[in-house]
Motif scaffolding. Structure first.
Motif, PDB file in Angstrom:
ATOM      1  N   SER A 238       1.064  -1.630   0.073  1.00 16.86           N
ATOM      2  CA  SER A 238      -0.328  -0.161  -0.328  1.00 16.86           C
ATOM      3  C   SER A 238       0.731   1.181   0.187  1.00 16.86           C
ATOM      4  O   SER A 238       1.152   2.038   0.835  1.00 16.86           O
ATOM      5  CB  SER A 238      -0.821  -0.047   0.779  1.00 16.86           C
ATOM      6  OG  SER A 238      -1.543   1.202   1.484  1.00 16.86           O
ATOM      7  N   ILE A 239       1.547   1.496  -1.176  1.00 15.31           N
ATOM      8  CA  ILE A 239       1.710   2.932  -1.333  1.00 15.31           C
ATOM      9  C   ILE A 239       1.338   3.999  -0.276  1.00 15.31           C
ATOM     10  O   ILE A 239       1.684   5.350  -0.053  1.00 15.31           O
ATOM     11  CB  ILE A 239       2.400   3.486  -3.054  1.00 15.31           C
ATOM     12  CG1 ILE A 239       3.087   2.270  -3.116  1.00 15.31           C
ATOM     13  CG2 ILE A 239       3.118   4.436  -2.557  1.00 15.31           C
ATOM     14  CD1 ILE A 239       2.900   2.146  -4.815  1.00 15.31           C
ATOM     15  N   ASP A 240       0.405   4.063  -0.626  1.00 20.54           N
ATOM     16  CA  ASP A 240      -0.677   5.490  -0.046  1.00 20.54           C
ATOM     17  C   ASP A 240      -0.966   5.883   1.325  1.00 20.54           C
ATOM     18  O   ASP A 240      -0.471   7.079   1.757  1.00 20.54           O
ATOM     19  CB  ASP A 240      -2.475   5.152  -0.200  1.00 20.54           C
ATOM     20  CG  ASP A 240      -2.842   5.474  -2.001  1.00 20.54           C
ATOM     21  OD1 ASP A 240      -1.336   5.949  -2.953  1.00 20.54           O
ATOM     22  OD2 ASP A 240      -3.866   4.962  -1.878  1.00 20.54           O
ATOM     23  N   ASP A 241      -0.298   4.276   2.658  1.00 26.91           N
ATOM     24  CA  ASP A 241       0.023   4.371   3.834  1.00 26.91           C
ATOM     25  C   ASP A 241       1.244   5.150   3.765  1.00 26.91           C
ATOM     26  O   ASP A 241       1.575   5.647   5.259  1.00 26.91           O
ATOM     27  CB  ASP A 241      -0.173   3.120   4.676  1.00 26.91           C
ATOM     28  CG  ASP A 241      -1.590   3.044   5.046  1.00 26.91           C
ATOM     29  OD1 ASP A 241      -2.504   3.975   4.716  1.00 26.91           O
ATOM     30  OD2 ASP A 241      -2.178   2.097   4.275  1.00 26.91           O
ATOM     31  N   MET A 242       2.516   4.513   2.618  1.00 30.02           N
ATOM     32  CA  MET A 242       3.528   5.714   3.256  1.00 30.02           C
ATOM     33  C   MET A 242       4.051   6.448   3.899  1.00 30.02           C
ATOM     34  O   MET A 242       4.678   6.645   5.151  1.00 30.02           O
ATOM     35  CB  MET A 242       4.565   5.130   1.390  1.00 30.02           C
ATOM     36  CG  MET A 242       4.811   3.087   1.594  1.00 30.02           C
ATOM     37  SD  MET A 242       5.543   2.940  -0.159  1.00 30.02           S
ATOM     38  CE  MET A 242       7.515   3.580   1.169  1.00 30.02           C
ATOM     39  N   PRO A 243       3.285   7.726   3.423  1.00 28.75           N
ATOM     40  CA  PRO A 243       3.784   9.226   3.994  1.00 28.75           C
ATOM     41  C   PRO A 243       3.281   9.501   5.046  1.00 28.75           C
ATOM     42  O   PRO A 243       3.635  10.331   6.116  1.00 28.75           O
ATOM     43  CB  PRO A 243       2.764  10.003   2.725  1.00 28.75           C
ATOM     44  CG  PRO A 243       2.239   9.068   2.244  1.00 28.75           C
ATOM     45  CD  PRO A 243       2.877   8.018   2.146  1.00 28.75           C
TER      46      PRO A 243
ATOM     47  N   ALA B 159      10.390  11.211   0.984  1.00 29.80           N
ATOM     48  CA  ALA B 159      10.343  10.413   1.634  1.00 29.80           C
ATOM     49  C   ALA B 159      11.404  10.172   2.007  1.00 29.80           C
ATOM     50  O   ALA B 159      11.257   8.720   3.104  1.00 29.80           O
ATOM     51  CB  ALA B 159       9.245   9.465   0.235  1.00 29.80           C
ATOM     52  N   GLU B 160      12.479   9.790   1.251  1.00 37.24           N
ATOM     53  CA  GLU B 160      13.476   9.279   1.670  1.00 37.24           C
ATOM     54  C   GLU B 160      14.282   9.834   2.526  1.00 37.24           C
ATOM     55  O   GLU B 160      15.559   9.188   3.565  1.00 37.24           O
ATOM     56  CB  GLU B 160      14.591   8.705  -0.134  1.00 37.24           C
ATOM     57  CG  GLU B 160      13.900   8.197  -0.939  1.00 37.24           C
ATOM     58  CD  GLU B 160      14.893   8.678  -2.226  1.00 37.24           C
ATOM     59  OE1 GLU B 160      15.325   9.120  -2.428  1.00 37.24           O
ATOM     60  OE2 GLU B 160      14.844   7.352  -2.803  1.00 37.24           O
ATOM     61  N   LYS B 161      13.663  10.620   3.328  1.00 36.03           N
ATOM     62  CA  LYS B 161      14.995  11.113   4.846  1.00 36.03           C
ATOM     63  C   LYS B 161      13.966  10.012   6.094  1.00 36.03           C
ATOM     64  O   LYS B 161      14.159  10.064   7.111  1.00 36.03           O
ATOM     65  CB  LYS B 161      14.026  12.279   5.280  1.00 36.03           C
ATOM     66  CG  LYS B 161      13.922  13.496   4.082  1.00 36.03           C
ATOM     67  CD  LYS B 161      14.266  14.735   4.965  1.00 36.03           C
ATOM     68  CE  LYS B 161      13.912  16.025   3.691  1.00 36.03           C
ATOM     69  NZ  LYS B 161      13.728  17.418   4.351  1.00 36.03           N
TER      70      LYS B 161
END
Length: 280
Positions: free
Chosen positions: A83-88, A129-131
């Motif tokens: 689930s990419i949407d949950d990554m933030p 995101a990469e932080k």
């Protein structure tokens, strides 16, 4: 070494999200072990396998958050596993007091690129995101080390042409083979395990078809799981002490939990349910 099955259903879950078939109605009425959310597993409370939309609900049931999880291995890019949407929700302004500054996600190179493109185009700048995330590219038969575990990605038969994985997870002389999503695979995996003198203590296999033989080749039935187990046994990869567990069930298999248990017993298997822990 232990595996906890957080979810044991296929993409649609049981009861299936839009379905009112007889199996889904019976599962809903029976409740308990008959309710199967999308598949996910946790190894020793440390290594998470897959990151589906049901992850939030799974951790609520555990009575914890994901703040202490530092390593996630992703089998493939289907939405019930990633689930990419949950990554933030792990990023600035959304999560505090994280135990580690970054969560490491292990995926195929093409899935990493898919994640990066989707985040950057639709959700948040990839630099931001990469932080909070580190992405590690996996390749077949090349082990990686995470939190003291050795994890070897092996080729699943699931979503061509994407590289999709099953995993051999090892630590302190114990091992778990996490074998879904996949159809019945060729003997290249058997050869690798036998040639490298691997012994499996817990063999966890995809059983989406239940005890039915169905047309699609990207999942397995109990008979096909028995074929894998027999092949592994013949090569000395498993033995009489190995625990063999079926998971990843669909309502299309026509059975609810107790019926799956009765059918699996004929093959010498046990059946996972949401929340079940198996220990070696």
């Amino acid at each position: 070494m232990k595996i906890q099955y957080l979810g044991t259903g296929a993409a649609e879950g049981i009861p299936a999200i839009f379905c009112d078939c007889e199996v889904c109605r019976r599962a809903m009425r029976a409740g308990g072990k008959n309710i199967m959310t999308r598949s996910q597993a946790l190894i020793d409370d440390t290594i998470l396998i897959d990151f589906a939309g049901d992850t939030y609900g799974h951790f609520l049931k555990l009575g914890r958050t994901l703040s202490g999880i530092e390593h996630v291995f992703v089998t493939h890019s289907h939405a019930d596993h990633l689930s990419i949407d949950d990554m933030p929700n792990r990023c600035a302004g959304m999560a505090y007091n994280l135990s580690a500054p970054k969560l490491t996600m292990y995926m195929s190179r093409e899935v990493i690129e898919q994640v990066r493109r989707r985040l950057d185009a639709d959700i948040m700048p990839i630099a931001e995101a990469e932080k909070f995330y580190t992405f590690v590219s996996l390749e077949y038969y090349k082990p990686v080390t995470a939190a003291g575990y050795t994890v070897t990605p092996l080729p699943a038969r699931h979503k061509p042409p994407e590289q999709t994985f099953v995993f051999l997870i090892e630590k302190d002389g114990k091992s778990i083979f996490y074998g879904n999503d996949t159809g019945i695979f060729g003997d290249e995996i058997d050869n690798y395990l036998a040639e490298n003198k691997k012994h499996i203590d817990i063999l966890s296999l995809d059983c989406t078809k239940g005890d039915r033989e169905q047309d699609y080749y990207v999942h397995m039935s109990m008979r096909e799981c028995r074929t894998i187990a027999d092949r592994f046994s013949a090569r000395g990869i498993i033995d009489a002490k190995t625990q063999i567990v079926m998971t990843h069930f669909s309502h299309n298999c026509g059975m609810i939990y107790d019926e799956l248990v009765a059918a699996a017993k004929k093959y010498g298997f046990t059946v996972a349910y949401d929340g079940r822990t198996v220990e070696a």
